[in-house]
Design a protein around this motif. Structure first.
Motif, PDB file in Angstrom:
ATOM      1  N   ALA A  36      -6.832  13.175   3.250  1.00 37.20           N
ATOM      2  CA  ALA A  36      -5.770  13.970   2.620  1.00 37.20           C
ATOM      3  C   ALA A  36      -6.265  15.374   2.312  1.00 37.20           C
ATOM      4  O   ALA A  36      -5.513  16.358   2.443  1.00 37.20           O
ATOM      5  N   ALA A  39       3.691  14.954   0.795  1.00 37.53           N
ATOM      6  CA  ALA A  39       4.780  15.328   1.686  1.00 37.53           C
ATOM      7  C   ALA A  39       5.326  16.698   1.286  1.00 37.53           C
ATOM      8  O   ALA A  39       5.649  17.534   2.147  1.00 37.53           O
ATOM      9  N   SER A  98      -2.816  11.739  -8.781  1.00 33.73           N
ATOM     10  CA  SER A  98      -2.287  10.840  -7.753  1.00 33.73           C
ATOM     11  C   SER A  98      -3.257   9.700  -7.464  1.00 33.73           C
ATOM     12  O   SER A  98      -2.834   8.597  -7.110  1.00 33.73           O
ATOM     13  N   GLU A 133       0.834  -1.202   0.000  1.00 32.47           N
ATOM     14  CA  GLU A 133       0.000   0.000   0.000  1.00 32.47           C
ATOM     15  C   GLU A 133       0.873   1.257   0.000  1.00 32.47           C
ATOM     16  O   GLU A 133       0.604   2.217  -0.731  1.00 32.47           O
ATOM     17  N   ALA A 134       1.923   1.247   0.827  1.00 36.32           N
ATOM     18  CA  ALA A 134       2.827   2.401   0.881  1.00 36.32           C
ATOM     19  C   ALA A 134       3.514   2.614  -0.462  1.00 36.32           C
ATOM     20  O   ALA A 134       3.665   3.746  -0.930  1.00 36.32           O
ATOM     21  N   GLY A 139       2.181   9.970  -1.913  1.00 38.56           N
ATOM     22  CA  GLY A 139       2.914  10.219  -0.674  1.00 38.56           C
ATOM     23  C   GLY A 139       3.976  11.297  -0.835  1.00 38.56           C
ATOM     24  O   GLY A 139       4.081  12.211  -0.007  1.00 38.56           O
ATOM     25  N   TYR A 162      -2.185   5.818  -7.942  1.00 33.65           N
ATOM     26  CA  TYR A 162      -2.350   4.813  -6.894  1.00 33.65           C
ATOM     27  C   TYR A 162      -3.040   3.565  -7.444  1.00 33.65           C
ATOM     28  O   TYR A 162      -2.598   2.433  -7.179  1.00 33.65           O
ATOM     29  N   CYS A 179       1.243   4.093  -3.021  1.00 34.28           N
ATOM     30  CA  CYS A 179       0.999   5.513  -2.738  1.00 34.28           C
ATOM     31  C   CYS A 179       2.241   6.367  -2.960  1.00 34.28           C
ATOM     32  O   CYS A 179       2.294   7.506  -2.475  1.00 34.28           O
ATOM     33  N   LEU A 180       3.247   5.846  -3.668  1.00 33.01           N
ATOM     34  CA  LEU A 180       4.512   6.565  -3.807  1.00 33.01           C
ATOM     35  C   LEU A 180       4.313   7.968  -4.366  1.00 33.01           C
ATOM     36  O   LEU A 180       4.796   8.946  -3.782  1.00 33.01           O
TER      37      LEU A 180
END
Length: 280
Positions: A225, A47, A136, A35-36, A43, A140, A39-40
């Motif tokens: 988000a 960030a 995004s 999942e992480a 994310g 994803y 979401c690159l």
């Protein structure tokens, strides 16, 4: 180790002789890592939204800098082969559709929200980086599809799925003039995807869940988000001008419908159609 090598490892992890809770913990760990990784783009981009100061950096305005960062992330994913050209085309479509929606929503006659900062890359009141927030979501879905080896069972026919996606997008515009039909569209989508399930592989076990539930869950995290974005003043709703308040929970339904639209675009990519089962 390049990310493409990590992706291959995640897609085909080595076997391990585990049972019981140890097996479950490893499954959950792989699920979180995948999942992480999926979401690159989102994310890294969000960030940047949180870390770039309101005053900008080195004389570059915040919105301009966010646009440059988003371009760099997208090019980096293409260069590292984390996205293909076909996938980039789909992401670009999300960007265009999202930017068009943003221009309409911030226009003088609508004013659903506003971008308060000045920037060179701001047109019709909308900074160009805003399209990447929609892109995004598409990124994803594309990455998750590959990493989790997704299979869709009992997907509705493409013409019906495409029609409901178009109506969802149109309603984002038309509800300002002829009424909000989102719940009617949500009911139609629920009926359309009622039998559809998504099969995914976290480690070596294939699991499944209702596809419509996946739409709702993804929409919820996008809503979270959005709360972060408004909290840091990237954009604001009219009720947030004086002091910040949480984005109304009704926006969750809007994001879930947008996920359905995004999923339909991804599902129509030629290399993904083979992973979708449409009953006769």
């Amino acid at each position: 180790m390049p990310l493409s090598s990590i992706d291959r490892y995640l897609h085909q992890p080595p076997p391990a002789n585990l049972q019981g809770w140890a097996h479950g913990c490893l499954e959950f760990l792989y699920f979180g890592i995948k999942e992480a990784r999926a979401c690159l783009f989102a994310g890294l981009f969000f960030a940047s939204v949180l870390l770039v100061p309101k005053s900008g950096w080195l004389g570059i305005a915040r919105y301009d800098l966010l646009f440059l960062i988003a371009i760099a992330i997208q090019l980096g994913m293409l260069w590292s082969k984390l996205e293909t050209l076909d996938e980039l085309k789909a992401v670009a479509l999300f960007h265009v559709a999202g930017f068009a929606l943003e221009v309409f929503k911030v226009s003088g006659s609508i004013q659903s929200w506003a971008y308060p900062d000045a920037a060179y890359t701001k047109f019709w009141g909308v900074p160009l980086f805003s399209g990447f927030m929609y892109a995004s979501v598409g990124s994803y879905i594309i990455q998750a599809w590959r990493l989790f080896d997704l299979r869709i069972r009992h997907h509705p026919s493409y013409w019906m799925a495409t029609l409901i996606a178009i109506l969802i997008y149109v309603n984002f515009f038309s509800h300002h003039y002829i009424g909000d039909y989102r719940w009617y569209l949500a009911a139609c989508a629920l009926g359309l995807y009622a039998r559809a399930t998504v099969q995914f592989r976290t480690w070596h076990t294939t699991r499944s869940m209702p596809l419509f539930l996946a739409f709702i869950l993804i929409g919820f995290f996008i809503w979270l988000a959005e709360n972060l974005g408004t909290f840091f003043g990237i954009w604001r709703y009219p009720n947030q001008i004086g002091a910040w308040s949480a984005v109304h929970v009704s926006k969750w339904s809007s994001w879930s419908l947008l996920v359905i639209m995004s999923f339909t675009i991804i599902a129509n990519l030629k290399h993904i159609k083979q992973d979708i089962h449409i009953p006769d």
